[in-house]
Write a protein that holds these residues in place. Structure first.
Motif, PDB file in Angstrom:
ATOM      1  N   ILE A   1       2.238   1.666  -3.665  1.00 38.04           N
ATOM      2  CA  ILE A   1       0.967   2.377  -3.928  1.00 38.04           C
ATOM      3  C   ILE A   1       0.019   1.435  -4.679  1.00 38.04           C
ATOM      4  O   ILE A   1      -0.584   1.787  -5.699  1.00 38.04           O
ATOM      5  N   GLY A   2      -0.070   0.197  -4.176  1.00 38.44           N
ATOM      6  CA  GLY A   2      -0.878  -0.831  -4.836  1.00 38.44           C
ATOM      7  C   GLY A   2      -2.315  -0.838  -4.363  1.00 38.44           C
ATOM      8  O   GLY A   2      -2.704  -0.125  -3.429  1.00 38.44           O
ATOM      9  N   SER A   3      -3.118  -1.678  -5.010  1.00 36.73           N
ATOM     10  CA  SER A   3      -4.532  -1.806  -4.694  1.00 36.73           C
ATOM     11  C   SER A   3      -4.773  -3.091  -3.898  1.00 36.73           C
ATOM     12  O   SER A   3      -3.843  -3.850  -3.604  1.00 36.73           O
ATOM     13  N   ALA A   4      -6.063  -3.347  -3.599  1.00 32.41           N
ATOM     14  CA  ALA A   4      -6.430  -4.592  -2.923  1.00 32.41           C
ATOM     15  C   ALA A   4      -6.074  -5.797  -3.793  1.00 32.41           C
ATOM     16  O   ALA A   4      -5.704  -6.861  -3.291  1.00 32.41           O
ATOM     17  N   VAL A   5      -6.176  -5.634  -5.111  1.00 37.34           N
ATOM     18  CA  VAL A   5      -5.806  -6.712  -6.035  1.00 37.34           C
ATOM     19  C   VAL A   5      -4.312  -7.021  -5.925  1.00 37.34           C
ATOM     20  O   VAL A   5      -3.894  -8.182  -5.959  1.00 37.34           O
ATOM     21  N   SER A   6      -3.505  -5.987  -5.766  1.00 35.28           N
ATOM     22  CA  SER A   6      -2.054  -6.170  -5.605  1.00 35.28           C
ATOM     23  C   SER A   6      -1.750  -6.971  -4.345  1.00 35.28           C
ATOM     24  O   SER A   6      -0.923  -7.897  -4.358  1.00 35.28           O
TER      25      SER A   6
ATOM     26  N   LYS B   1       0.812  -1.223   0.000  1.00 36.42           N
ATOM     27  CA  LYS B   1       0.000   0.000   0.000  1.00 36.42           C
ATOM     28  C   LYS B   1       0.843   1.270   0.000  1.00 36.42           C
ATOM     29  O   LYS B   1       0.593   2.193  -0.771  1.00 36.42           O
ATOM     30  N   ASP B   2       1.863   1.315   0.880  1.00 35.82           N
ATOM     31  CA  ASP B   2       2.609   2.558   1.077  1.00 35.82           C
ATOM     32  C   ASP B   2       3.817   2.710   0.160  1.00 35.82           C
ATOM     33  O   ASP B   2       4.167   3.827  -0.225  1.00 35.82           O
TER      34      ASP B   2
ATOM     35  N   THR C   1      -2.735 -10.561  -4.788  1.00 31.14           N
ATOM     36  CA  THR C   1      -1.756 -11.257  -5.639  1.00 31.14           C
ATOM     37  C   THR C   1      -0.593 -11.778  -4.815  1.00 31.14           C
ATOM     38  O   THR C   1      -0.179 -12.945  -4.944  1.00 31.14           O
TER      39      THR C   1
END
Length: 411
Positions: free
Chosen positions: A260-265, A256-257, A268
């Motif tokens: 800067i990924g998403s919930a999908v990241s 996340k930090d 994965t």
């Protein structure tokens, strides 16, 4: 890897012709996913019931504290009483607790505190079931079957974090909370019934009856006087303290930090963890390690190096690849570790020694979480924590290359 490849079909056949192991495996196939179905339901219900995230955190604390405090007691109980009965009572108790929750849901009376009390009861149950499961396996399998048997039991644990949440999330969406908890109840109820079908031979050796405190003390003395057991327990502590907290807390923070990924990241990366662990369990179910001690220490060295690389990773896909490799290697550490402990421990001490291992591994995971949280709150970056933890794991593993007793253990 120092191993000989067996005929896979023959290996599976010899294991599953053992009716006791078959029922233990089927019970684990019901129990472990059932627990995760309940867990995803309880977590989502708590988030729905109350906006105060303090109560959400209390779910984990309420389960962790009684588990940590009672694991050693659970080991004594496992050595003093019928292991099959303890496992049955553990699964049945959890099933009945979930049934109570279902009744409260139908009556529209559920509160956050009901879920917290339920989590604490599950923690108590875990403290008694964990030592039994790992001390029951060597009682129903031949020594040469232990590695494969542990691999199949471990496989149920690796499938569960993937299958359980997916099934639980689907059931919540389709049937609501009542549906998901009814499913969890059925899973655990069936697990308890399956366990009852296990038949253990009576031990004809008559032991002098001691007090529970004397039994507990005898277990610690036995472990302290056995260099191999102490080495294995110490490695279990190192692995869980420097690995579990930084990995579990670090991956979501990095995704996340840093990325800067998403919930999908995040999904994965976490899915790659389950896939890697499952492949590792499958591999160890089909081969026999000639030198499990050497494989375990070597695997720990590789694990530490891969973990260090995660601290320098700059992309989601690269991190997912590293995590999958780590999960695979982790099975080369965990399964030989448990198997060696089972082989080198007197069967009358197995419950106590397994509870000692569970205390320094599963039981102390919350301590790792607290230590990691304190470092983060003090301003230490999560990537720095992971790099330092990876280096420490690698150095300790390299030092254990000098442990001749551990390395010379053979299948």
């Amino acid at each position: 890897m120092d191993a000989t490849v067996n005929d896979i079909t023959k290996g599976k056949s010899s294991l599953f012709k053992n009716r006791n192991f078959l029922f233990l495996f089927i019970g684990a196939l019901f129990s472990s996913p059932g627990y995760y179905v309940y867990l995803i339901g309880a977590e989502w219900l708590m988030l729905t019931l109350n906006d105060n995230r303090f109560y959400f955190g209390m779910l984990f604390i309420a389960a962790s504290i009684p588990r940590l405090l009672l694991l050693t007691v659970g080991g004594v109980v496992a050595d003093r009483f019928n292991k099959r009965l303890i496992l049955f009572l553990s699964d049945m108790t959890r099933a009945l607790l979930i049934l109570v929750l279902v009744v409260l849901l139908f009556a529209d009376m559920v509160t956050a505190w009901h879920l917290i009390i339920l989590a604490a009861c599950f923690g108590i149950s875990d403290a008694f079931s964990y030592p039994v499961l790992n001390s029951l396996t060597p009682m129903i399998l031949e020594e040469e079957q232990l590695q494969r048997g542990n691999s199949f039991i471990q496989m149920t644990s690796q499938i569960s974090p993937i299958l359980g949440p997916a099934l639980g999330g689907t059931l919540i969406a389709v049937l609501g909370f009542k549906g998901v908890f009814i499913a969890a109840f059925l899973f655990l109820f069936l697990a308890s019934i399956t366990v009852l079908l296990i038949r253990l031979e009576k031990d004809d050796d008559k032991e002098e009856v001691h007090s529970p405190w004397q039994d507990l003390k005898a277990g610690f003395v036995y472990a302290r006087n056995n260099e191999i057991i102490m080495s294995i327990v110490f490695l279990g502590f190192i692995l869980n303290f420097f690995f579990s907290g930084p990995l579990s807390m670090g991956i979501p923070i990095i995704v996340k930090d840093v990325f800067i990924g998403s919930a999908v990241s995040l999904a994965t990366v976490e899915t790659s963890l389950g896939i890697g662990a499952l492949i590792g369990a499958l591999v160890l179910a089909s081969i026999t390690l000639k030198k499990p001690g050497y494989v375990m220490v070597s695997g720990l060295i590789v694990l530490g190096i891969l973990f260090t690389f995660i601290g320098f990773s700059s992309s989601v896909l690269f991190t997912a690849g590293l995590v999958a490799m780590m999960a695979f290697i982790l099975q080369l550490v965990n399964i030989p570790l448990i198997t060696m402990l089972q082989k080198t421990t007197d069967k009358k001490m197995l419950g106590r020694i397994m509870s000692l291992l569970m205390t320094v591994s599963t039981g102390l995971v919350p301590v790792s979480y607290v230590a990691t949280s304190l470092l983060i709150s003090a301003g230490v970056g999560i990537q720095s924590i992971i790099v330092c933890s990876g280096i420490i794991i690698t150095l300790i593993a390299l030092y254990n290359l000098r442990n001749k007793q551990l390395l010379k253990i053979r299948q």
